[in-house]
Enzyme design. Structure first.
Site, PDB file in Angstrom:
ATOM      1  N   VAL A   1       0.834  -1.208   0.000  1.00 33.44           N
ATOM      2  CA  VAL A   1       0.000   0.000   0.000  1.00 33.44           C
ATOM      3  C   VAL A   1       0.872   1.263   0.000  1.00 33.44           C
ATOM      4  O   VAL A   1       0.672   2.184  -0.806  1.00 33.44           O
ATOM      5  CB  VAL A   1      -0.960   0.004   1.221  1.00 33.44           C
TER       6      VAL A   1
ATOM      7  N   GLU B   1     -10.365   5.250   6.124  1.00 29.86           N
ATOM      8  CA  GLU B   1     -11.245   4.690   5.073  1.00 29.86           C
ATOM      9  C   GLU B   1     -10.696   3.372   4.513  1.00 29.86           C
ATOM     10  O   GLU B   1     -11.459   2.450   4.200  1.00 29.86           O
ATOM     11  CB  GLU B   1     -11.370   5.718   3.934  1.00 29.86           C
TER      12      GLU B   1
ATOM     13  N   VAL C   1     -11.341  -0.677   5.896  1.00 31.08           N
ATOM     14  CA  VAL C   1     -12.461  -1.580   5.601  1.00 31.08           C
ATOM     15  C   VAL C   1     -12.754  -1.548   4.106  1.00 31.08           C
ATOM     16  O   VAL C   1     -13.044  -0.495   3.539  1.00 31.08           O
ATOM     17  CB  VAL C   1     -13.731  -1.177   6.377  1.00 31.08           C
TER      18      VAL C   1
ATOM     19  N   LYS D   1     -13.150  -5.902  10.594  1.00 32.93           N
ATOM     20  CA  LYS D   1     -13.911  -4.931   9.795  1.00 32.93           C
ATOM     21  C   LYS D   1     -15.338  -4.813  10.312  1.00 32.93           C
ATOM     22  O   LYS D   1     -15.905  -3.710  10.341  1.00 32.93           O
ATOM     23  CB  LYS D   1     -13.879  -5.346   8.323  1.00 32.93           C
TER      24      LYS D   1
HETATM   25  N1  LIG Z   1      -2.370  -4.955   0.980  1.00 34.92           N
HETATM   26  C1  LIG Z   1      -3.655  -4.672   0.873  1.00 34.92           C
HETATM   27  O1  LIG Z   1      -4.304  -4.996  -0.130  1.00 34.92           O
HETATM   28  C2  LIG Z   1      -4.351  -3.938   1.979  1.00 34.92           C
HETATM   29  C3  LIG Z   1      -5.724  -3.612   1.853  1.00 34.92           C
HETATM   30  C4  LIG Z   1      -6.362  -2.887   2.863  1.00 34.92           C
HETATM   31  C5  LIG Z   1      -5.656  -2.546   3.999  1.00 34.92           C
HETATM   32  N2  LIG Z   1      -4.340  -2.898   4.117  1.00 34.92           N
HETATM   33  C6  LIG Z   1      -3.640  -2.518   5.331  1.00 34.92           C
HETATM   34  O2  LIG Z   1      -2.561  -1.661   4.993  1.00 34.92           O
HETATM   35  C7  LIG Z   1      -1.496  -1.859   5.916  1.00 34.92           C
HETATM   36  C8  LIG Z   1      -0.222  -2.160   5.130  1.00 34.92           C
HETATM   37  O3  LIG Z   1      -0.412  -3.334   4.370  1.00 34.92           O
HETATM   38  P1  LIG Z   1       0.627  -3.759   3.215  1.00 34.92           P
HETATM   39  O4  LIG Z   1      -0.049  -4.857   2.471  1.00 34.92           O
HETATM   40  O5  LIG Z   1       1.101  -2.571   2.494  1.00 34.92           O
HETATM   41  O6  LIG Z   1       1.812  -4.374   4.099  1.00 34.92           O
HETATM   42  P2  LIG Z   1       3.306  -4.723   3.616  1.00 34.92           P
HETATM   43  O7  LIG Z   1       3.361  -4.853   2.137  1.00 34.92           O
HETATM   44  O8  LIG Z   1       3.759  -5.855   4.459  1.00 34.92           O
HETATM   45  O9  LIG Z   1       4.144  -3.409   4.011  1.00 34.92           O
HETATM   46  C9  LIG Z   1       4.446  -3.081   5.334  1.00 34.92           C
HETATM   47  C10 LIG Z   1       5.461  -1.986   5.323  1.00 34.92           C
HETATM   48  O10 LIG Z   1       5.743  -1.614   6.676  1.00 34.92           O
HETATM   49  C11 LIG Z   1       7.172  -1.598   6.868  1.00 34.92           C
HETATM   50  N3  LIG Z   1       7.447  -1.946   8.266  1.00 34.92           N
HETATM   51  C12 LIG Z   1       7.191  -3.098   8.888  1.00 34.92           C
HETATM   52  N4  LIG Z   1       7.567  -3.018  10.182  1.00 34.92           N
HETATM   53  C13 LIG Z   1       8.063  -1.770  10.340  1.00 34.92           C
HETATM   54  C14 LIG Z   1       8.634  -1.073  11.437  1.00 34.92           C
HETATM   55  N5  LIG Z   1       8.744  -1.654  12.637  1.00 34.92           N
HETATM   56  N6  LIG Z   1       9.042   0.198  11.246  1.00 34.92           N
HETATM   57  C15 LIG Z   1       8.948   0.792  10.043  1.00 34.92           C
HETATM   58  N7  LIG Z   1       8.414   0.179   8.961  1.00 34.92           N
HETATM   59  C16 LIG Z   1       7.995  -1.083   9.115  1.00 34.92           C
HETATM   60  C17 LIG Z   1       7.718  -2.600   5.894  1.00 34.92           C
HETATM   61  O11 LIG Z   1       9.072  -2.308   5.639  1.00 34.92           O
HETATM   62  P3  LIG Z   1       9.933  -3.113   4.533  1.00 34.92           P
HETATM   63  O12 LIG Z   1       9.421  -2.613   3.200  1.00 34.92           O
HETATM   64  O13 LIG Z   1      11.300  -2.693   4.778  1.00 34.92           O
HETATM   65  O14 LIG Z   1       9.640  -4.544   4.780  1.00 34.92           O
HETATM   66  C18 LIG Z   1       6.802  -2.365   4.684  1.00 34.92           C
HETATM   67  O15 LIG Z   1       7.285  -1.302   3.910  1.00 34.92           O
HETATM   68  C19 LIG Z   1      -1.950  -2.972   6.867  1.00 34.92           C
HETATM   69  O16 LIG Z   1      -2.537  -2.390   8.007  1.00 34.92           O
HETATM   70  C20 LIG Z   1      -3.024  -3.686   6.061  1.00 34.92           C
HETATM   71  O17 LIG Z   1      -3.966  -4.340   6.872  1.00 34.92           O
HETATM   72  C21 LIG Z   1      -3.676  -3.578   3.136  1.00 34.92           C
END
Ligand SMILES: NC(=O)c1ccc[n+]([C@@H]2O[C@H](COP(=O)([O-])OP(=O)(O)OC[C@H]3O[C@@H](n4cnc5c(N)ncnc54)[C@H](OP(=O)(O)O)[C@@H]3O)[C@@H](O)[C@H]2O)c1
Length: 429
Positions: A16, A130, A133, A206
């Site tokens: 994201v 937003e 969910v 959610k």
């Molecule tokens: N993916 C989806 O489709 C989606 C949909 C709706 C909501 N969300 C929500 O959006 C959020 C992010 O999801 P995502 O899919 O983007 O996750 P992700 O791809 O795993 O990315 C997480 C990011 O956070 C960084 N990170 C992890 N631990 C950290 C720390 N302690 N300090 C600083 N940075 C840290 C990671 O760093 P590195 O890059 O170095 O690993 C990575 O850049 C979550 O809450 C998820 O529930 C995601």
């Protein structure tokens, strides 16, 4: 137009976050015009600083997220790390140091939403989420703002794309659960560990958020009844088809008929093919809202993915920046109604129960008596059998979950009932 840019700290630059950064850059001029000031990416906190991050200046990248949110010149913190810690502490620290927050973190909001809202209020800052969910689908703001003058009675939705993909596959191909899950994994719709999705944890978070907003009542994650969809079989789908239904994993938030309490639950359920949610295919999400004045509304779209989710994050970012320029804050938590959250036993719905029974005279009467003794009225019964064994499918009228549970316990004790093959709720009629 003010020229001092609004400074944004991005916490997380994964699926994201990287899309949030990309859209901030590619749409910079439009965002400036819409907000009334430029927005500047002031820092990006990640875990692995050496990864190549396209379009992000290396000097912006840091592993010290705490120092970034404490800088004092940050206007908005966008939290897209996920999980409970360090996200929770970073968000409260951001408020303490003068920033508003946009988050996509359903797990955190469902668990600690009340405390986070209180922290935002204490520091007169915004907390928008937003994207937490149903990804790109505008839902929180419609419930919180557009429908603020209405009375919402029910929010029922498909809020997890992974499980909808699996169930849709089972429905359209006749595949079993494991086969459909394997395909979802191969195509990238399911994670290596799919537990959060298939056991309903993600949807339950959610549901807690949606119920809280819809009913102006605090609904905690623990208040949400949760049942996963791993036990759904190809034969459940065959039964559903015979009834003109399909099976979906639903998050259902309801106000009781007397208006005095609410419930929130996540479980697989049969819904008629004529219901709008039945036509939600693949990994799409949709939420069906019923309210006093507006009637029935349906919100539909991609519930996940980097770019769709970033769209919702950017919408919040624009709103929060506008508030900031106007010296105002948007709507905070609204929990004034403080309705009690009733347990699952109080939920009233219809049931489809499949029993394996002995194929001999009197069994049907015995089974019908057990239903009657527990106050559960039978709508239809279908019996098929051979070689001394039979299958009995009972569809009930509306009854409480407690009454149904009592019925099933008593049925299991009958000598003539060999087993309860499946129990499925029937919704959306
Ligand atoms: N993916 C989806 O489709 C989606 C949909 C709706 C909501 N969300 C929500 O959006 C959020 C992010 O999801 P995502 O899919 O983007 O996750 P992700 O791809 O795993 O990315 C997480 C990011 O956070 C960084 N990170 C992890 N631990 C950290 C720390 N302690 N300090 C600083 N940075 C840290 C990671 O760093 P590195 O890059 O170095 O690993 C990575 O850049 C979550 O809450 C998820 O529930 C995601």
């Amino acid at each position: 137009m003010r020229t001092r840019p609004l400074k944004v700290a991005l916490l997380g630059c994964g699926v994201v976050g990287s899309e949030v950064a990309r859209i901030m850059t590619t749409h910079a001029d439009d965002l400036t015009a819409r907000i009334g000031a430029p927005v500047e990416l002031a820092g990006v906190a990640v875990r692995r600083p050496d990864r190549v991050r396209e379009g992000i200046a290396p000097e912006l990248v840091t592993t010290d997220a705490t120092a970034l949110v404490k800088r004092g010149d940050i206007d908005v913190v966008v939290e897209v790390i996920g999980g409970i810690e360090p996200a929770r502490t970073l968000i409260t620290t951001a408020f303490e140091h003068g920033a508003s927050v946009v988050s996509a973190n359903k797990a955190l909001l469902a668990q600690d939403g009340a405390a986070l809202h209180a922290a935002a209020d204490e520091h007169d800052k915004d907390l928008y989420y937003e994207a937490a969910v149903a990804g790109a689908i505008p839902l929180i703001r419609p419930l919180r703002e557009s429908l603020a003058g209405d009375k919402i009675n029910r929010v029922m939705g498909i809020v997890n794309g992974t499980t909808n993909f699996i169930l849709d596959k089972m429905d359209s191909t006749g595949a079993g659960y494991q086969e459909a899950l394997d395909e979802a994994t191969a195509l990238g719709y399911a994670e290596a560990d799919p537990t959060a999705d298939v056991e309903g944890f993600d949807a339950a978070a959610k549901a807690a958020i949606l119920a809280g907003i819809a009913f102006h009542t605090r609904v905690r994650l623990d208040d949400v009844y949760r049942e996963g969809m791993t036990e759904v079989t190809a034969s459940d789908f065959a039964s559903a088809k015979e009834m003109g239904c399909t099976i979906k994993l639903l998050a259902i938030c309801e106000r009781a008929a007397d208006g005095g309490s609410v419930t929130a639950r996540v479980h697989p359920a049969m819904i008629p093919l004529s219901h709008p949610l039945a036509s939600v295919r693949g990994a799409y999400n949709a939420v069906f809202v019923e309210s006093d004045a507006a009637g029935q509304l349906m919100f539909y779209g991609p519930g996940a993915g980097g770019s769709p989710t970033a769209s919702a994050v950017l919408g919040d970012l624009v709103a929060v920046c506008r508030n900031r320029i106007g010296g105002a804050t948007g709507p905070g938590e609204s929990a004034y109604a403080a309705l009690p959250v009733s347990p699952m036993g109080d939920v009233v719905t219809r049931y489809h129960i499949s029993l394996d029974v002995a194929d001999k005279p009197g069994v049907l009467a015995q089974v019908a008596t057990v239903f009657a003794e527990h106050g559960v009225s039978i709508d239809t019964v279908r019996q098929s059998g051979k070689d001394g064994e039979a299958s009995l499918v009972v569809v009930t009228h509306r009854a409480s979950d407690a009454a149904l549970t009592g019925t099933v316990e008593a049925l299991r004790k009958l000598d003539t009932v060999r087993g309860v093959a499946s129990i499925m709720r029937v919704e959306g009629e």
